[in-house]
Write a protein that holds these residues in place. Structure first.
Motif, PDB file in Angstrom:
ATOM      1  N   ALA A  46      17.481 -51.434 -86.850  1.00  0.00           N
ATOM      2  CA  ALA A  46      16.979 -52.085 -85.805  1.00  0.00           C
ATOM      3  C   ALA A  46      15.501 -51.698 -85.509  1.00  0.00           C
ATOM      4  O   ALA A  46      14.708 -52.522 -85.096  1.00  0.00           O
ATOM      5  N   ARG A  67      19.697 -51.631 -77.610  1.00  0.00           N
ATOM      6  CA  ARG A  67      19.818 -52.953 -78.441  1.00  0.00           C
ATOM      7  C   ARG A  67      20.895 -52.758 -79.498  1.00  0.00           C
ATOM      8  O   ARG A  67      21.429 -53.677 -79.885  1.00  0.00           O
ATOM      9  N   ALA A  68      20.599 -51.479 -80.059  1.00  0.00           N
ATOM     10  CA  ALA A  68      21.543 -51.426 -81.295  1.00  0.00           C
ATOM     11  C   ALA A  68      22.862 -51.124 -81.239  1.00  0.00           C
ATOM     12  O   ALA A  68      23.508 -51.248 -82.026  1.00  0.00           O
ATOM     13  N   LEU A  69      23.171 -50.214 -80.162  1.00  0.00           N
ATOM     14  CA  LEU A  69      24.287 -49.647 -79.894  1.00  0.00           C
ATOM     15  C   LEU A  69      25.178 -50.372 -79.064  1.00  0.00           C
ATOM     16  O   LEU A  69      26.295 -49.869 -78.649  1.00  0.00           O
ATOM     17  N   ALA A 110      26.453 -45.818 -87.017  1.00  0.00           N
ATOM     18  CA  ALA A 110      25.559 -45.892 -85.732  1.00  0.00           C
ATOM     19  C   ALA A 110      24.041 -45.534 -86.254  1.00  0.00           C
ATOM     20  O   ALA A 110      23.195 -46.246 -86.057  1.00  0.00           O
ATOM     21  N   PHE A 125      29.549 -43.365 -77.389  1.00  0.00           N
ATOM     22  CA  PHE A 125      28.400 -42.746 -77.961  1.00  0.00           C
ATOM     23  C   PHE A 125      27.748 -41.939 -76.726  1.00  0.00           C
ATOM     24  O   PHE A 125      27.632 -42.569 -75.639  1.00  0.00           O
ATOM     25  N   ARG A 151      22.780 -48.432 -88.045  1.00  0.00           N
ATOM     26  CA  ARG A 151      22.526 -49.644 -87.041  1.00  0.00           C
ATOM     27  C   ARG A 151      21.193 -49.451 -86.628  1.00  0.00           C
ATOM     28  O   ARG A 151      20.255 -50.331 -86.425  1.00  0.00           O
ATOM     29  N   ARG A 209      30.922 -47.936 -73.760  1.00  0.00           N
ATOM     30  CA  ARG A 209      31.026 -47.342 -74.968  1.00  0.00           C
ATOM     31  C   ARG A 209      29.658 -46.498 -75.185  1.00  0.00           C
ATOM     32  O   ARG A 209      29.488 -45.917 -76.379  1.00  0.00           O
TER      33      ARG A 209
END
Lengths: 463, 463
Positions: free
Chosen positions: B332, B182-184, B325, B271, B328, B237
């Motif tokens: 989260a 969800r965060a990335l 990242a 990532f 983030r 990504r």
């Protein structure tokens, strides 16, 4: 293998030291590294030789080991700028969450905290319960994903028609909220919230991609007429509220409003997510039953946590719902973290079913009353020009209205300069605040500190 | 207050009993209720009178208390059908998750489990560590939201350029995965996964609203040529993989592929989420370093858990990333469950920094080797017609290819009828499987049971 591990640790340690120190810096001796990593001197010497061979270290026999001149140059600065493209826009509301969870620096007066002060936590009882639980080998095993049946049954007591099997145990209330917003709504959906309300719920709802629409609350809780209007206008299927001692404003939904709120939710075919976070924090009288007790047709999703009632480390909560909603919640919880640690569940159950639990609640009620009254006294004494907050009948906070035009965030900063931590009102609103406020916590400091804290806050208001 | 609480408990208890029993059923006596709820006989009698006044109970002096005739009629059946409209479509993949987490019934042979067998868990050492931690009052306090610095530093060792401050402690690996997807990434984005792969990751990615695109793996791990093609074609990504002893297929990314995989991810500005779940489960040789050690520019997000290495109840993992990242992820995580219980963090740190940790890993390696070899022997003995699985060099599972045209789900059902629990291959694929498979776990049963389990599986295959 043990030696290989030790060698890897020594190498890791020296690499980090070399990367973080200017060329020529002295590195730890063989003897120090031997002790630090429980490695043999042979292992340590081998690690040093390996890094010297790489050109990272200089060994000077009889003098020691040093960061080599080229070591700094050997580690190029990373280029992380590509990440901005990959990640895209940053979600809102995260700053308020980190402020909420910041641990106050020693020496500051904490008039902001979501938890009981250390003095009010039953740490010895909890410690004994967890120590017992830890020693049961079975508690380390995997139990049912939804949590222990006996613990769920405890949460089901007093929760209306909800039974043990309707509940799932969660690692704290925030986990339950975060899952619930995702399980009960889809990105782009609207969720209604009473306003102001718990900022952790606002942030979790936004992170779930929901559109958050505020419904104003007053001293008697959320306004049913505005709730009806908002349900009609937005088509929302989910309404979040704290009917008892709401955080931050402290109001309890008035008896005359309870049935009306349930009726509006029922008529809209919506869920009411009842965050009963303060069930154990009543001060002046026994609390009213939760709204879920008046729910006949599975509209109320009920959340209760032990973290607020006991200690931050007891991360045990439960969320329950009947029918497909309950199934949806339980399935989503499994995706989010499988299950809660067995020893913690067992310790929580032992605690709440022991005679220590009612004793703790009695002592807590007396302490919260003393602190609440001390905070209100201090406000009357040091801030006589302000409207005194309405008396919170439970919970941990008072909600102080500042003069019109005051900047709550600036006041918070000025208070911090005087080593008093308060929380500004703005982040607790999903939209524009009706007036500037501060949230003042009375649970996190003893009475004398509360007085001194409000005294300094009064000075900060003059800044 | 205590008496009021007791009265509420008695009323709740009697209401539940009346709702769950046919009219005329005898209810507990005053004496029983007095003992059960630690209430005075006066309180109990008052509660009974109140419910009798409501028409829920009949009291017959000298005979006892009974469910009234009208009680059953007084509780109308709830109508939950409106929930289907409010909730909308059901997310996919949840059935596989509940099968994954089902606790095998006593008497069955578990050839499917995500965790070490009870015999392999260091429960006594963990119990002692947690008992010590529980008795530190400070461990119940709130620490930093991202977790203890010393524990994060431990996770940072051997994780390349990642430092303690890049990590956040999570309540297990699934929590880290769920947050990371969800965060990335954002709903609608594509995530690439090696295929087959861990079904908990597939389910979490789908629950995050991601489009999951498989990239085939073979005996040397994910195929870099196909990864490059998928990155180019989808614009993804994010790529999820388990480079070491991947679950379920067991392969480790070959040395010759590591740099190529990193290069493709780098070139795509993407990532790589490295799920290093089996770092402590190497069997035949020390494991290669994680991919993150070869990452210069913050492309690798690194996840490691202690739950697999120790016991299901030790729900402690960490996820780390550099730059935005990492920020983030940490933000989260706070939204998802604030922080991990202090005593569990302290117990984890005590355990992994004690001499018991390398001892445990050595014993575990020997036991896993014995069990793996026993499972492979049993397959050769009882299923000689099948291709033997390639030898897993670590982890907990072997990946058995069934004859073309076999139905893996039907075989699983037939095995269950013979009291053997295996996991079908299909749910581990994001799209169509290349062939029918079973995942056979060797970690969850002793050698003799493994042999008997495969023997029965062979019979089931003939069904």
């Amino acid at each position: 293998m043990n030696d290989d591990n030790a060698a890897a640790r020594v190498i890791q340690d020296l690499r980090a030291a070399a990367a973080g120190s200017p060329p020529g810096s002295r590195l730890p001796t063989v003897r120090e590294l031997t002790a630090r990593h429980q490695a043999s001197p042979i292992t340590v010497s081998r690690a040093i030789r390996a890094l010297a061979a790489e050109g990272l270290l200089d060994t000077q026999p009889g003098r020691g080991t040093f960061v080599a001149a080229r070591a700094a140059a050997a580690v190029p600065a990373p280029d992380l700028s590509w990440q901005s493209i990959a990640l895209g826009p940053r979600p809102a509301g995260e700053d308020a969450m980190s402020a909420l969870l910041a641990v106050p620096r020693p020496g500051t007066i904490p008039l902001s905290s979501g938890y009981l002060d250390e003095d009010l936590q039953p740490a010895a009882t909890l410690g004994a319960a967890l120590a017992r639980a830890a020693r049961h080998p079975s508690s380390w095993q995997r139990g049912p994903a939804e949590g222990r049946e006996d613990l769920r049954a405890w949460f089901a007591r007093g929760a209306g028609a909800l039974r043990a099997e309707d509940f799932v145990i969660c690692p704290g209330g925030q986990a339950a909220l975060s899952t619930a917003f995702r399980a009960l709504a889809a990105p782009g959906d609207t969720v209604l919230v009473e306003s102001p309300t718990y900022l952790g719920a606002l942030a979790a709802a936004r992170a779930a991609g929901l559109r958050v629409v505020p419904v104003p609350a007053d001293n008697a809780g959320v306004r049913p007429d505005l709730l009806a209007a908002a349900l009609g206008r937005t088509g929302a299927r989910l309404f979040y509220c704290q009917p008892m001692f709401a955080n931050p404003h402290g109001a309890t939904l008035a008896p005359g409003r309870r049935e009306r709120v349930l009726a509006e939710v029922r008529a809209a075919g919506a869920f009411l997510l009842e965050d009963d976070y303060a069930r154990d924090l009543a001060i002046d009288a026994d609390p009213p039953p939760p709204l879920v007790c008046g729910d006949t047709d599975g509209h109320v999703v009920y959340l209760r946590s032990l973290t607020k009632s006991a200690a931050p480390g007891l991360r045990v909560a439960a969320i329950g719902a009947r029918g497909p909603a309950g199934a949806r919640l339980r399935a989503a919880r499994v995706l989010d973290d499988f299950f809660v640690s067995g020893p913690l569940q067992q310790a929580a159950l032992d605690f709440v079913t022991s005679p220590a639990w009612p004793r703790h609640l009695r002592a807590l009620r007396a302490a919260l009353r003393t602190r609440r009254d001390a905070l209100l006294d201090a406000i009357r004494r040091h801030l006589p020009a302000l409207d005194p907050p309405s008396v919170p009948r439970g919970g941990l906070h008072a909600w102080l209205r500042l003069p019109d035009g005051a900047d709550d965030v600036a006041v918070t900063t000025a208070a911090a300069a005087r080593h008093v931590v308060v929380f500004p009102g703005r982040p607790w609103y999903a939209a524009e605040p009706d007036a500037p406020h501060l949230r003042l916590t009375f649970a996190a400091a003893p009475p004398a500190l509360l007085d001194e804290g409000v005294h300094r806050l009064a000075q900060a208001l003059l800044d």
